[in-house]
Motif scaffolding. Structure first.
Motif, mmCIF file in Angstrom:
data_model
loop_
_atom_site.group_PDB
_atom_site.id
_atom_site.type_symbol
_atom_site.label_atom_id
_atom_site.label_comp_id
_atom_site.label_asym_id
_atom_site.label_seq_id
_atom_site.Cartn_x
_atom_site.Cartn_y
_atom_site.Cartn_z
ATOM 1 N N ALA A 191 0.877 -1.225 -0.331
ATOM 2 C CA ALA A 191 -0.293 -0.074 -0.008
ATOM 3 C C ALA A 191 0.801 1.540 -0.047
ATOM 4 N N ASP A 192 0.434 2.157 -0.623
ATOM 5 C CA ASP A 192 0.765 3.365 -0.800
ATOM 6 C C ASP A 192 0.644 4.001 0.590
ATOM 7 N N ASN A 193 2.272 4.774 0.848
ATOM 8 C CA ASN A 193 2.762 5.493 1.897
ATOM 9 C C ASN A 193 2.583 4.617 3.533
ATOM 10 N N ASP A 194 2.981 3.501 2.922
ATOM 11 C CA ASP A 194 2.875 2.484 4.124
ATOM 12 C C ASP A 194 1.546 2.103 4.837
ATOM 13 N N ALA A 195 0.328 2.409 4.398
ATOM 14 C CA ALA A 195 -0.462 2.412 5.483
ATOM 15 C C ALA A 195 -1.184 1.895 5.996
ATOM 16 N N PHE A 196 -0.564 0.023 6.482
ATOM 17 C CA PHE A 196 -0.937 -0.330 7.004
ATOM 18 C C PHE A 196 -0.187 -1.186 7.503
ATOM 19 N N GLY A 197 1.525 -1.039 7.496
ATOM 20 C CA GLY A 197 2.391 -1.112 8.400
ATOM 21 C C GLY A 197 3.182 -2.615 7.738
ATOM 22 N N MET A 198 3.035 -2.510 6.933
ATOM 23 C CA MET A 198 3.600 -4.270 6.196
ATOM 24 C C MET A 198 4.253 -4.111 4.937
ATOM 25 N N ASN A 199 4.698 -3.024 4.774
ATOM 26 C CA ASN A 199 5.308 -2.607 3.561
ATOM 27 C C ASN A 199 6.886 -3.401 3.937
ATOM 28 N N TYR A 200 7.638 -3.944 4.995
ATOM 29 C CA TYR A 200 8.447 -5.106 5.088
ATOM 30 C C TYR A 200 8.390 -6.085 5.130
ATOM 31 N N ILE A 201 7.310 -6.203 4.816
ATOM 32 C CA ILE A 201 7.260 -7.479 3.946
ATOM 33 C C ILE A 201 6.249 -7.941 2.185
ATOM 34 N N TYR A 202 6.319 -6.469 1.963
ATOM 35 C CA TYR A 202 6.736 -6.788 0.535
ATOM 36 C C TYR A 202 7.671 -6.614 -0.833
ATOM 37 N N LYS A 203 9.182 -5.948 0.866
ATOM 38 C CA LYS A 203 10.009 -6.365 0.411
ATOM 39 C C LYS A 203 10.410 -7.404 0.447
ATOM 40 N N GLY A 204 9.401 -8.970 0.932
ATOM 41 C CA GLY A 204 10.379 -9.975 0.255
ATOM 42 C C GLY A 204 9.992 -10.540 -0.648
ATOM 43 N N GLY A 205 9.571 -10.262 -1.973
ATOM 44 C CA GLY A 205 9.850 -10.025 -3.340
ATOM 45 C C GLY A 205 8.024 -11.055 -3.746
ATOM 46 N N PRO A 206 8.166 -11.270 -5.268
ATOM 47 C CA PRO A 206 7.245 -11.745 -5.880
ATOM 48 C C PRO A 206 7.420 -13.497 -5.043
ATOM 49 N N LEU A 207 7.935 -13.718 -4.166
ATOM 50 C CA LEU A 207 7.865 -15.153 -4.000
ATOM 51 C C LEU A 207 6.937 -15.287 -2.348
ATOM 52 N N VAL A 208 7.160 -13.675 -2.020
ATOM 53 C CA VAL A 208 5.867 -13.622 -1.073
ATOM 54 C C VAL A 208 4.440 -13.851 -1.312
ATOM 55 N N ILE A 209 4.209 -14.381 -2.324
ATOM 56 C CA ILE A 209 2.312 -14.115 -2.851
ATOM 57 C C ILE A 209 2.683 -15.624 -2.700
#
Length: 254
Positions: free
Chosen positions: A28-46
C-alpha cells in the motif's frame, strides 16, 4: 465436487487473494498498513501466502469433515447398544442407532448388518452368513478410509514445498545482498538491506507455513489412525458377536 475441481478452484482463488494482499495491503502507498517490510520479500511472498491460505483451508475442511465422519458419539459408546440389539436380533433397532449416530463407523455397521440379514433371509449356513458379513464390512471399510485421509497428502506436500520456497527466497535475497557488496567502492546500503530483508522475510514465511502444515498433518493423521483402529475393532466385535450369538442359538436349539 470432484477433488481435482476443488483443488483447481482453491489454487486459483488462493493465488488471487494472495496477489491482492501483496499489492494492496503489503504494498500500500505510504505504508498505510505498516506492512511494507513484508512487501520487500519480493514476488515469492505471493506464493507463500497462497500456500498459507491453502493450509488454512485444508485444516478447516478436515476439521468439519472428520467431525462428521466420527459421528455424534464415541465409537465405544455407540457400539454398546448396537451389540445389545444384535444379541436380541433387532435389525430395525440397529438401523435406527446407526442413522442417529452417522459417520463412517455407523455406515460400515449398516452395510455389514444388511449383508448378514440378507444372507439369513436366503437361508445361508452360519459360516456363510458370517463370511458375507465380514466381506461386506471389509469392503465398506476400504471405501471409507480414503475419505478419512482426504487432503492429508496435500498438507504434507505443502509443508515440504513451503520450506523449499522459503529457502529459494532466502537464496535470491542473499544473491542480491552479495551483489550489492560486490560493487566497486562503497557497497550499496539500500540494495544490501533489501537483499537481506528479502532473504529473512521469505525464510520466516516459508517456515511459518511449513510448521502449520506439518503440525496439522500429524494431528489429523493421529486422529484418523485412532478412528480407523476403532472402526476395525468395531467390525471385529460385530463378527464375533454374531458368531457367539449363532453358537448360543444352536446350543439352545439342541
Amino acid at each position: 465436487m470432484r477433488p481435482s475441481v476443488f483443488m483447481t478452484l482453491l489454487i486459483g482463488l488462493a493465488f488471487t487473494v494472495s496477489m491482492l494482499i501483496y499489492i494492496f495491503i503489503f504494498g500500500a502507498d505510504n505504508d498505510a498498513f505498516g506492512m511494507n517490510y513484508i512487501y520487500k520479500g519480493g514476488p515469492l511472498v505471493i506464493l507463500l501466502l497462497m500456500l498459507s491460505i491453502m493450509v488454512i483451508t485444508f485444516i478447516f475442511e478436515r476439521i468439519f469433515s472428520l467431525r462428521k465422519a466420527f459421528g455424534r458419539k464415541p465409537v465405544a459408546v455407540f457400539m454398546k447398544p448396537v451389540r445389545d440389539a444384535l444379541l436380541r436380533s433387532e435389525p430395525e433397532k440397529i438401523q435406527e442407532l446407526a442413522e442417529r449416530q452417522g459417520g463412517s463407523c455407523a455406515a460400515i455397521i449398516q452395510t455389514g448388518m444388511a449383508a448378514y440379514f440378507r444372507a439369513k433371509q436366503k437361508n445361508f449356513a452360519h459360516d456363510k452368513c458370517i463370511a458375507e458379513t465380514r466381506r461386506a464390512i471389509e469392503e465398506s471399510t476400504a471405501l471409507e478410509f480414503p475419505l478419512l485421509e482426504k487432503n492429508l497428502i496435500a498438507l504434507s506436500t505443502i509443508g515440504s514445498v513451503a520450506t523449499l520456497v522459503g529457502l529459494l527466497g532466502t537464496t535470491i535475497g542473499m544473491i542480491r545482498a552479495f551483489k550489492a557488496l560486490a560493487q566497486v567502492g562503497a557497497p550499496d546500503a539500500v540494495q544490501l538491506s533489501i537483499g537481506i530483508s528479502e532473504a529473512l522475510i521469505n525464510t520466516a514465511g516459508g517456515l511459518a507455513a511449513a510448521i502449520i502444515a506439518i503440525v496439522a498433518y500429524n494431528y489429523f493423521v493421529n486422529k484418523v489412525d485412532a478412528h480407523i483402529y476403532e472402526i476395525e475393532e468395531a467390525g471385529y466385535d460385530i463378527v464375533e458377536t454374531l458368531s457367539l450369538n449363532e453358537e448360543a442359538t444352536a446350543e439352545s436349539g439342541s
